[in-house]
Structures are given as structure tokens and as C-alpha cells.
Design an enzyme around this catalytic site. Sequence first.
Site, PDB file in Angstrom:
ATOM      1  N   SER A  67     -12.183  16.081  -1.185  1.00  0.00           N
ATOM      2  CA  SER A  67     -11.234  16.911  -1.946  1.00  0.00           C
ATOM      3  C   SER A  67     -11.468  16.764  -3.443  1.00  0.00           C
ATOM      4  O   SER A  67     -11.477  17.749  -4.192  1.00  0.00           O
ATOM      5  CB  SER A  67      -9.800  16.485  -1.631  1.00  0.00           C
ATOM      6  N   ARG A  71     -13.015  19.514  -6.491  1.00  0.00           N
ATOM      7  CA  ARG A  71     -12.242  19.811  -7.693  1.00  0.00           C
ATOM      8  C   ARG A  71     -13.003  19.420  -8.962  1.00  0.00           C
ATOM      9  O   ARG A  71     -12.838  20.040 -10.007  1.00  0.00           O
ATOM     10  CB  ARG A  71     -10.884  19.109  -7.615  1.00  0.00           C
ATOM     11  N   GLY A 139     -13.424  25.090   4.172  1.00  0.00           N
ATOM     12  CA  GLY A 139     -12.156  25.784   3.921  1.00  0.00           C
ATOM     13  C   GLY A 139     -11.659  25.529   2.504  1.00  0.00           C
ATOM     14  O   GLY A 139     -11.130  26.432   1.847  1.00  0.00           O
ATOM     15  N   ARG A 167     -10.912  31.174  10.141  1.00  0.00           N
ATOM     16  CA  ARG A 167      -9.728  30.485   9.626  1.00  0.00           C
ATOM     17  C   ARG A 167      -8.835  31.411   8.802  1.00  0.00           C
ATOM     18  O   ARG A 167      -9.318  32.321   8.128  1.00  0.00           O
ATOM     19  CB  ARG A 167     -10.165  29.247   8.835  1.00  0.00           C
ATOM     20  N   GLN A 214      -4.292  23.109  -0.145  1.00  0.00           N
ATOM     21  CA  GLN A 214      -5.268  24.151  -0.472  1.00  0.00           C
ATOM     22  C   GLN A 214      -4.568  25.367  -1.071  1.00  0.00           C
ATOM     23  O   GLN A 214      -5.037  25.939  -2.057  1.00  0.00           O
ATOM     24  CB  GLN A 214      -6.065  24.541   0.768  1.00  0.00           C
ATOM     25  N   ASP A 360      -5.769  15.201   7.940  1.00  0.00           N
ATOM     26  CA  ASP A 360      -7.165  15.235   8.385  1.00  0.00           C
ATOM     27  C   ASP A 360      -7.507  14.066   9.320  1.00  0.00           C
ATOM     28  O   ASP A 360      -8.614  14.011   9.854  1.00  0.00           O
ATOM     29  CB  ASP A 360      -8.110  15.181   7.175  1.00  0.00           C
ATOM     30  N   LYS A 387      -7.685  24.113  11.843  1.00  0.00           N
ATOM     31  CA  LYS A 387      -8.642  23.358  11.020  1.00  0.00           C
ATOM     32  C   LYS A 387     -10.053  23.803  11.432  1.00  0.00           C
ATOM     33  O   LYS A 387     -10.229  24.871  12.008  1.00  0.00           O
ATOM     34  CB  LYS A 387      -8.420  21.858  11.202  1.00  0.00           C
ATOM     35  N   ARG A 432     -14.930  15.923  12.178  1.00  0.00           N
ATOM     36  CA  ARG A 432     -13.990  14.815  12.389  1.00  0.00           C
ATOM     37  C   ARG A 432     -13.793  14.513  13.874  1.00  0.00           C
ATOM     38  O   ARG A 432     -13.520  13.376  14.253  1.00  0.00           O
ATOM     39  CB  ARG A 432     -12.659  15.107  11.697  1.00  0.00           C
TER      40      ARG A 432
HETATM   41  C1  S3P Z   1      -7.557  19.777   1.504  1.00  0.00           C
HETATM   42  C2  S3P Z   1      -6.306  20.023   1.995  1.00  0.00           C
HETATM   43  C3  S3P Z   1      -5.986  19.968   3.432  1.00  0.00           C
HETATM   44  C4  S3P Z   1      -7.062  19.262   4.229  1.00  0.00           C
HETATM   45  C5  S3P Z   1      -8.438  19.693   3.830  1.00  0.00           C
HETATM   46  C6  S3P Z   1      -8.673  19.387   2.372  1.00  0.00           C
HETATM   47  C7  S3P Z   1      -7.778  19.864   0.046  1.00  0.00           C
HETATM   48  O1  S3P Z   1      -5.871  21.288   3.934  1.00  0.00           O
HETATM   49  O2  S3P Z   1      -6.873  19.505   5.602  1.00  0.00           O
HETATM   50  O3  S3P Z   1      -9.402  19.012   4.597  1.00  0.00           O
HETATM   51  O4  S3P Z   1      -8.803  19.357  -0.443  1.00  0.00           O
HETATM   52  O5  S3P Z   1      -6.925  20.453  -0.634  1.00  0.00           O
HETATM   53  P1  S3P Z   1      -4.479  22.094   3.897  1.00  0.00           P
HETATM   54  O6  S3P Z   1      -4.080  22.119   2.507  1.00  0.00           O
HETATM   55  O7  S3P Z   1      -4.769  23.445   4.432  1.00  0.00           O
HETATM   56  O8  S3P Z   1      -3.555  21.310   4.787  1.00  0.00           O
END
Ligand code: S3P
Length: 479
Positions: A67, A71, A139, A167, A214, A360, A387, A432
Site C-alpha cells: 500500500s 502511494r 486493484g 472487480r 481504496q 487482507d 478481492k 494471498r
Molecule cells: C488497500 C486497501 C484495501 C486492501 C488492499 C489495499 C490500499 O482494499 O484490501 O489490498 O492500499 O488502500 P479496500 O480499501 O478495498 O478494502
Amino acid sequence: MSINPLFTALFRVGTLRRLILSKAEMLLARRLRVFGVPLLSVEKQLFYRVRPAGRLTGRWRVPGDKSISHRSIMLGAIAEGITEVSGFLEGEDSLATLRAFRDLGVAIEGPQAGEVRIQGVGLRGLRAAKAALDLGNSGTSMRLLTGLLAGQGFASTLIGDASLSRRPMRRVTEPLARMGARIGTSEQGTAPLCLAPAERLEGIDYAMPVPSAQVKSCLLLAGLYAEGRTCVEEPAPTRDHTERMLEAFGKTVERRGNRVCVRGGGGLRACRIEIPADISSAAFFLVGASIAEGSDLTLEHVGINPTRIGVINILRAMGADIEVLNSRQAGGEPVGDLRVRSAPLRGIPIPADQVPLAIDEFPALFIAAACAEGETLLRGAEELRVKESDRIQVMAEGLQRLGIEAEPLPDGIRIRGGSLGAGAVQSHGDHRIAMAFAMGALGAGGAVEIADCANVNTSFPGFVGLARGAGLNIEEQWA
Ligand code: S3P
């Protein structure tokens, strides 16, 4: 599997219709070529075969947080000046983000041993990509980039692999449309996403229906380009890496209770970012060491942001022996070393407030539940169905195949702990799920074979080597 069009045509006209291919004929068809093109080509798949012997020991550092890696590229790209990143995850997901920003005209050096140097182009310096941006399996890349690109003066198209193309994307395109963005999706609300050049975005006040970092991050990034204030209210706390990193780049982020707001305009100032090891990758080892008797393992420099530590809280409530040592701050994020020793686990009802904080980690936690005494019940986790795979269904099927009572529920699962047996399971290309079952073999009575594991590279390159070093008896095979 792809089939030579000539073969398909012959099949359609009936010449081959009555032919049922035996295994030997399939092999022959794979070797034969028509005008140089294989008659039948079947892509190879990566399998893991894990034998139960072993305990996990040693001191290890798992790869950088996924994550935060995404960013760091996104904010570094739109900042003024040079952003230097260390600890970057060189996995396919974060590399997809890095490549996308190169396509958008940003000069990025690396990654080399986790070091990346980004020459920020400023808030308005991105350029239209020449082709669709391919975000692979990621995603996070797709949802956050949609927000960041929605307010640009040029069009963009975002695509992904088969899993990402299934998705749900309306959760971001709908609030963005309220801000004035024009984004086309498939009829099902999925990718490809076609973003029209924006005339002007306007800040909104948005209450998210489901807790999602997200969606929150997507809207905050769009908010940088919007007039006025963009505010997001979350029904439960979710990871706050975007907020923390925006602050590190000099942006004011108003945070009050469950609301977070940014104002459009103003620039971001480049900075240094040190990315901690990913707690989501550490989670497999926390579970593996808990269930493999005699284990004593330390995971170094793991990110322990309070919005990410659900897995530690849940495992401890199940009886796990996890110590957080040497807690400190690194690059605006709390980190620590995690020492885990094997301990008998018991099933629990998973506290609802921990669900978004461990979102996750459920594939790994379901393995812990399968090796625990008694029942574990998870509710309020319908998000797991959308997911990288339907993680409730896929884990339930895999656990059942290994002889565990696992009942999928619309929004969770009920697992009765027992003894995991030998068997073959499908990961459905979900990184995962593959790593969770690999650790499951530590508590199993025989070898566990896991199919379709290549996507482990999206989040944890080097998983097999590290796991083997720590004591897992794992082999890889392409077949
Ligand atoms: C993430 C947020 C989560 C997580 C994904 C990474 C992120 O998803 O499941 O692997 O980096 O913001 P959601 O925000 O859809 O729950």
C-alpha cells in the site's frame, strides 16, 4: 488456453466435432504447428508442493509494504522536486503503478534493491499516456489512479488482468462522477475504465457505504484537483497511509473522528520515504510460526500502523504468542520487530471492529482457525468476496478439500478447527490464498499441493526462498 483459429474453424464446421481429445492427443496437438502457430497452446501454471515437516525460526525481513509503495510513486510523481524512496516493494502490483507513471511522463529511476528516485512533475505536470495503462492484478493501482487521473486535462484508459477486470469499480466512479468526472465502465461497472479529460472537478462530502481505504484514497487524490474541500467519512477506520503520506509531502489534511478532508490546489513538496516491511506479508509467517510446534521467529522492521494490526489482535485473541519489540517511527509510520513463538490456538468469534483492520489477512487467519481448537466465526466481511478472488468461497473450498469443516456464509465463514489433511487446492490465481495454504502445510498431516501460484509475485517476490530459509519444506513446479 489459446486455440489456433484454423483449429477452431475446423471444429466449427464439424470436421473435428466428434473428436474427443485424450491426454495423448492433447500433447500431440500442443506439439503440432499450423503455419508456424501451435495448434493448441496451454499456458503453464506454477504449483507449490509443501510437505508438513518443519518449524519456522530465524530473523527475517519480508518485502516492503504494498500500500505504501503504491502511494510513494503516486505522490512522488505529482510533487515538486525529487522524492527518494527506500524499501520499495519490487512486486508486480507496485511495479504496475511505477510503469503507469512512467507512461504518464514521469522520470523514475530504479527500483534497485528497493531504492527508487522519482522526479516529480508537479500537480499539473502529468502527460497523456500513449496507450491504455495496464495495471495487471492491482486493484489499488486502478482505484487510486482513477482518482488521481479523473481531474487531469487529458483522457486515460485503465485496464487490468482477468481478475481485476471483474472487480467492482462503481464504488469509485460514482462518487467521482458527483465531483464532475466523466468515466466510462463496462455494463457491469468494471474495467476498462475510460476517463474523459476533466473540465473541472468540485469537492464533495462523501459518506462511504463500505469501509474502504481504496475509495477514501481515490477521492482524496481527486480532491487535490478539485475546487474547494473534498471530505470522506468512513463507517469504520481503514488504513490511513494516504493521509500520513500527504502530510509528509507538506499537504494539510484535516482529520476529525471518522472524517478526513483535503483542499484542492497547492503543491506537494518532495520528500524521503522509508517504507517498512509489509504486515500483510508478515501475516503468513505469524500464522505459520504459531501453528508449527517449536517455532521461534522474528520479523524485522514491520509496519504496525494501528489501522493495519488487526491480524496481531486477532491472533493474540486466539492465543498466539506475538511480541512487538523495538517499536519506533520510520518515515511517518510506526514500525517494530515481531517475535512469534508457536502456541496452541483456540477458535473465536472475530470482533467486528477488527475486520477492516485485518481485511487482507483473512486467508492466513482462516488457516489459523483451521488449526485451532473449536469454532471461529467471521461475519461482516462481505468485502472478501470481491478481492483478487472470492476469498470466502475459495478458502472454504480449499479447507474442505483438506478435511476441515468450513461453512461459507454470505458475509463470512464458520470454521471448525481440526486436523488438516494432505491434498490439492486451487488458489484461483490469488496470491494471498496461495501463501496461506503454503503455511497451512505446517499444520497438515501430509503434503499440500497448491495450484496457480504465479501471482504471489504481485505482493511477495522471493516468498519461496524466504519461507524455505525460515524452515518451510516448499518446492515450486511449472506444469
Ligand atoms: C488497500 C486497501 C484495501 C486492501 C488492499 C489495499 C490500499 O482494499 O484490501 O489490498 O492500499 O488502500 P479496500 O480499501 O478495498 O478494502
